[in-house]
Design an enzyme around this catalytic site. Structure first.
Site, PDB file in Angstrom:
ATOM      1  N   HIS A 192      32.757  27.379 -24.283  1.00 36.78           N
ATOM      2  CA  HIS A 192      33.744  27.518 -25.360  1.00 36.78           C
ATOM      3  C   HIS A 192      33.539  28.902 -25.989  1.00 36.78           C
ATOM      4  O   HIS A 192      32.417  29.420 -25.986  1.00 36.78           O
ATOM      5  CB  HIS A 192      33.447  26.419 -26.388  1.00 36.78           C
ATOM      6  CG  HIS A 192      34.439  26.261 -27.487  1.00 36.78           C
ATOM      7  ND1 HIS A 192      34.456  27.081 -28.595  1.00 36.78           N
ATOM      8  CD2 HIS A 192      35.435  25.358 -27.675  1.00 36.78           C
ATOM      9  CE1 HIS A 192      35.412  26.684 -29.413  1.00 36.78           C
ATOM     10  NE2 HIS A 192      36.032  25.642 -28.879  1.00 36.78           N
ATOM     11  N   ASP A 244      24.977  23.634 -26.541  1.00 37.05           N
ATOM     12  CA  ASP A 244      26.176  23.374 -27.336  1.00 37.05           C
ATOM     13  C   ASP A 244      26.561  21.923 -27.059  1.00 37.05           C
ATOM     14  O   ASP A 244      27.102  21.612 -25.994  1.00 37.05           O
ATOM     15  CB  ASP A 244      27.275  24.360 -26.911  1.00 37.05           C
ATOM     16  CG  ASP A 244      28.645  23.976 -27.458  1.00 37.05           C
ATOM     17  OD1 ASP A 244      28.779  22.896 -28.068  1.00 37.05           O
ATOM     18  OD2 ASP A 244      29.593  24.760 -27.250  1.00 37.05           O
ATOM     19  N   GLN A 278      30.664  18.393 -27.486  1.00 33.24           N
ATOM     20  CA  GLN A 278      31.369  17.317 -26.765  1.00 33.24           C
ATOM     21  C   GLN A 278      30.411  16.264 -26.223  1.00 33.24           C
ATOM     22  O   GLN A 278      30.855  15.303 -25.587  1.00 33.24           O
ATOM     23  CB  GLN A 278      32.181  17.907 -25.592  1.00 33.24           C
ATOM     24  CG  GLN A 278      33.228  18.899 -26.001  1.00 33.24           C
ATOM     25  CD  GLN A 278      34.358  18.274 -26.818  1.00 33.24           C
ATOM     26  OE1 GLN A 278      34.540  17.058 -26.835  1.00 33.24           O
ATOM     27  NE2 GLN A 278      35.111  19.109 -27.506  1.00 33.24           N
ATOM     28  N   LYS A 304      33.721  15.877 -34.671  1.00 32.96           N
ATOM     29  CA  LYS A 304      34.001  15.282 -33.351  1.00 32.96           C
ATOM     30  C   LYS A 304      33.210  13.991 -33.177  1.00 32.96           C
ATOM     31  O   LYS A 304      33.354  13.282 -32.193  1.00 32.96           O
ATOM     32  CB  LYS A 304      33.624  16.268 -32.241  1.00 32.96           C
ATOM     33  CG  LYS A 304      34.483  17.543 -32.265  1.00 32.96           C
ATOM     34  CD  LYS A 304      34.145  18.452 -31.125  1.00 32.96           C
ATOM     35  CE  LYS A 304      34.562  19.871 -31.359  1.00 32.96           C
ATOM     36  NZ  LYS A 304      35.946  20.166 -31.025  1.00 32.96           N
ATOM     37  N   CYS A 359      40.196  27.240 -26.166  1.00 30.42           N
ATOM     38  CA  CYS A 359      39.127  28.163 -26.591  1.00 30.42           C
ATOM     39  C   CYS A 359      38.150  28.422 -25.458  1.00 30.42           C
ATOM     40  O   CYS A 359      36.924  28.498 -25.689  1.00 30.42           O
ATOM     41  CB  CYS A 359      38.382  27.644 -27.818  1.00 30.42           C
ATOM     42  SG  CYS A 359      39.423  27.454 -29.248  1.00 30.42           S
TER      43      CYS A 359
END
Ligand code: PMP
Length: 409
Positions: A126, A203, A206, A229, A367
């Site tokens: 991302h 990261d 998600q 999220k 993104c």
């Protein structure tokens, strides 16, 4: 032992927004990778905080301030337990994944990255895990290196091994891709980096809503994720960091709360985690994130993951059967994200037509422009799932795509 069926109807009742209609059709929300919806428990926590407890934390000596501080620190402990951090001191409140990565790139970068060094990321990052490192590289004369991916959307591990070298000062890697849904073999990749003495940032934006994350088992040096999220409020997020790094990194921002003493000549800094938490934080939001974690643990992350996997398999089969539709991202291990393109129809048009059916998906570059370039695409449509979605909603999605095709035929 017989497993209980997933209580989907009860869960849907917990999310007030799912009762809405959009353009006269029941809302089918398939954009949870952008932001998840919020359960009543989180919304009520925010309202209760503002109605009964609102005060600044860590400073006041009055009752409300003590209450707010206690709830705020309780949320930190819940989050630490959720990701199995060794101590709440390892858990820094930030406003999202983006800020967490900027914090590390800036602060770790200032202390440990110099001219000729390298930062290793992947082709499926991302922008939040690209641009902060680019900024650092420009400032100190370091170089960004990129792990390539296969057409199916898996990292090429042999290339990763080849790219690790004594100049590599950080591996910054997405745990689960927001475009491809790929779950990367991060544990193995961390071991490989550590064998060369290189720290790893994950990261997890998600990942945390879908898979159990244990930062000690992974042995990652940093782990970043967003509260919004994970069924929590917007403007919340977490940076986990190993103490040895957080102790040796300079503060990211200066201001209130991050200091121990200040004179015009010299400032000394507060203990962890406060050293990295300058200014009044998102108190209500972070307490709300604690409530979101209670909610997710109540549903059961493992049961939810299994249910979502079933949705993913069902949706993949249904979409693959649509002539002219191509799924982008066919990794062996995926979570509930399906990106696709349709012959002759721009992804934005797909999104607009689906909206008229009440179906909310995302269309665009997500993104991740370098990843789009890797596939020679400007945009994809993306349906993403959470444990409040149903097989019936997938059927609505498929019908809406069929109608979009008719409009453009
Ligand atoms: N990384 C990934 C993989 C993401 O999906 C996102 C959000 N789309 C981010 C980082 C950035 O998260 P935020 O905007 O909440 O900071």
């Amino acid at each position: 032992m017989k497993t209980q069926p997933f209580p989907i109807e009860q869960i849907r009742q917990d999310f007030p927004i799912l009762r809405q209609s959009v353009h006269g059709r029941p809302l089918v929300y398939l954009d949870s990778a952008a932001t998840s919806q919020k359960p009543r428990a989180v919304i009520d926590t925010l309202v209760r905080y503002y109605e009964e407890e609102n005060a600044n934390i860590h400073r006041g000596i009055h009752t409300l301030s003590e209450l707010a501080t206690a709830d705020y620190e309780a949320a930190r402990r819940k989050i630490a337990a959720f990701i199995h951090a060794p101590d709440p001191r390892n858990v820094i409140f930030v406003k999202g994944t983006t800020e967490a990565i900027n914090l590390v790139a800036t602060s770790y970068g200032r202390a440990f990255v110099g001219d000729g060094d390298e930062i290793l990321i992947s082709a499926m990052e991302h922008h939040s895990n690209i641009v902060p490192w680019q900024l650092l590289c420009e400032q100190v004369g370091a170089k960004l290196r990129v792990i390539p991916i296969t057409d199916d959307g898996e990292l090429v591990i042999e290339e990763y091994q080849r790219l690790l070298n004594p100049r590599t000062k950080m591996v910054a890697l997405v745990h689960v891709s927001n475009v491809l849904g790929t779950v990367n073999p991060v544990k193995q990749m961390i071991e490989m980096a550590h064998a060369e003495g290189i720290p790893v940032l994950l990261d997890g934006a998600q990942a945390v809503p879908h898979v159990r994350v244990d930062v000690q088992d992974l042995d990652c040096d940093f782990y970043a994720f967003s509260g919004h999220k994970l069924f929590g409020p917007t403007g919340t997020g977490i940076l986990f960091g190993k103490e040895k790094w957080l102790d040796s990194m300079p503060p990211y921002q200066g201001g209130g709360d991050m200091i121990s003493t200040v004179t015009f000549e010299k400032t000394t800094y507060n203990a962890l985690p406060y050293k990295f938490e300058a200014g009044t934080p998102n108190i209500a939001g972070n307490i709300g994130l604690g409530a979101a974690i209670d909610y997710v643990e109540g549903v059961g992350l493992e049961a939810a993951g299994a249910y979502e996997h079933d949705l993913l398999v069902c949706a993949t089969e249904a979409l693959q059967a649509i002539p002219g539709l191509r799924i982008i991202g066919n990794a062996k291990e995926k979570t509930g994200v399906i990106s696709f393109v349709l012959d002759g129809i721009h992804a934005h048009d797909v999104g607009t037509i689906l909206d008229t059916h009440g179906v909310a998906i995302r269309a665009g570059h997500h993104c991740a422009m370098p990843l789009m370039a890797r596939y020679g695409l400007a945009a994809t449509a993306r349906a993403s799932f959470a444990f409040y979605n149903t097989r019936d909603e997938i059927a609505v999605l498929v019908k809406a795509i069929d109608e979009a095709k008719e409009v453009f035929s």
